[in-house]
Enzyme design. Structure first.
Site, PDB file in Angstrom:
ATOM      1  N   GLY A   3      -4.395   6.792  -9.626  1.00 40.79           N
ATOM      2  CA  GLY A   3      -3.249   6.129  -9.961  1.00 40.79           C
ATOM      3  C   GLY A   3      -3.154   4.982  -8.569  1.00 40.79           C
ATOM      4  CD  GLU A   4      -5.007   5.686  -4.078  1.00 37.23           C
ATOM      5  OE1 GLU A   4      -5.644   4.848  -3.104  1.00 37.23           O
ATOM      6  OE2 GLU A   4      -4.562   6.802  -3.943  1.00 37.23           O
ATOM      7  CG  MET A   5      -9.744   2.045  -6.111  1.00 38.09           C
ATOM      8  SD  MET A   5     -10.180   2.249  -4.913  1.00 38.09           S
ATOM      9  CE  MET A   5     -12.070   0.861  -5.317  1.00 38.09           C
TER      10      MET A   5
END
Length: 332
Positions: free
Chosen positions: A124-126
């Site tokens: 969900g981030e990088m």
């Protein structure tokens, strides 16, 4: 021998001077500048911190959510990750994070090094993997040379990556706030209103959680101690790590350093202003309803905690071996 005696005398006099300043008797201590750091590792870590090539999309860097021109955060309730996914929790500031007892709101990372690898592999981030991130770095000759220079090894691994980022983050301290100047003996650094706000901050019990050099960050506390805290965010805090029901809604106490820059507030980003945050914390944590004047005085004090911000000279990122150099992502 003479030099040693003189040095010892200077240390004794410095200690005496500190003992005569307000800092000696206060629950908050001045921020100290970073010491004992590896400058080569710091420079490498700075490049990695700003490099979006550590993400799957090639557009997200550590600085995307922890922007060094915005108080070390992104000033939105929860960060935007890969494929425009909205994160589950407010991004805490990276500034002075080396002073935290643990990292993340729930403390699941014991230190900066353990934290640094999490966002890279978080879908969900990088949204990358550590293996793919290392592959990218190994494809860039300038990085290969710099890693070998810093670590003395022929192969790059994720331990080196997270160690370098953590070393850079150790330098992101913000000393020399007006409050620190007052602590260190500059009696005219604060106004009468700001001093009255600090007195209220202490007398009301805020310092029970917000103390030490970071004015927080050194304990886990329940959100909603006197009254239940209602949130639209599903995060349950420390219990997600410990598995203990008693730790539900226990979160790491955030630092109040640079707090005027790190809005919105709380783990869910629900408070947009310091005035709102002070009112909520007074009622829910202390069982106290601050008057409008008291609230304004506390807010005035909180704004004195803004210190010197990190140097924003952006690094020149090593060019990819198969493309023209990408511009460094803007700080803001």
């Amino acid at each position: 021998m003479k030099r040693t005696i003189i040095s010892a005398a200077i240390v004794m006099l410095s200690g005496l001077a500190l003992a005569q300043t307000p800092a000696a008797d206060e629950p908050i201590q001045p921020i100290q500048r970073a010491v004992n750091i590896d400058l080569g590792m710091v420079e490498l870590g700075k490049k990695l911190y700003f490099d979006p090539r550590l993400s799957k999309s090639g557009f997200i860097s550590c600085n995307s959510c922890h922007n060094l021109s915005m108080g070390g955060t992104d000033n939105i309730p929860s960060s935007i990750g890969d494929q425009w996914q909205q994160g589950p929790i407010n991004a805490p500031t990276v500034l002075n994070s080396s002073l935290n007892l643990a990292q993340f709101w729930d403390g699941r990372a014991g230190d900066l090094k353990a934290q640094a690898g999490g966002p890279i592999a978080n879908p969900g981030e990088m949204a990358f993997t550590h293996t793919l991130a290392i592959g990218v770095l190994e494809s860039i000759p300038a990085y290969v040379r710099e890693f070998k220079l810093v670590f003395g090894k022929d192969k790059i691994d994720i331990e080196q990556v997270t160690a370098a980022i953590a070393e850079f983050e150790k330098t992101l301290v913000t000393p020399n706030s007006r409050f620190d100047q007052w602590l260190l003996g500059k009696h005219d650094a604060l106004t009468k209103t700001e001093l009255e706000g600090y007195a209220l901050f202490k007398d009301s019990g805020c310092v029970a959680c917000h103390n030490g050099a970071a004015v927080g960050g050194n304990s886990f506390q329940k959100m909603g101690l006197v009254e239940p805290y209602k949130s639209s965010v599903a995060a349950e805090g420390r219990s997600a790590v410990t598995g203990q029901d008693a730790d539900r809604f226990n979160f790491k106490v955030p630092t109040l350093r640079n707090v005027e820059l790190t809005y919105p507030y709380f783990h869910d980003g629900a408070a947009n202003t310091l005035t709102e945050a002070v009112d909520t914390m007074g009622r829910l944590q202390l069982g106290k309803k601050f008057t409008k004047e008291e609230n304004a005085k506390i807010v005035a004090f909180l704004k004195t905690l803004t210190g010197d911000q990190p140097n924003l000279i952006l690094p020149i990122l090593p060019p990819s071996s198969d493309s023209t150099p990408r511009p460094t992502p803007f700080a803001k």
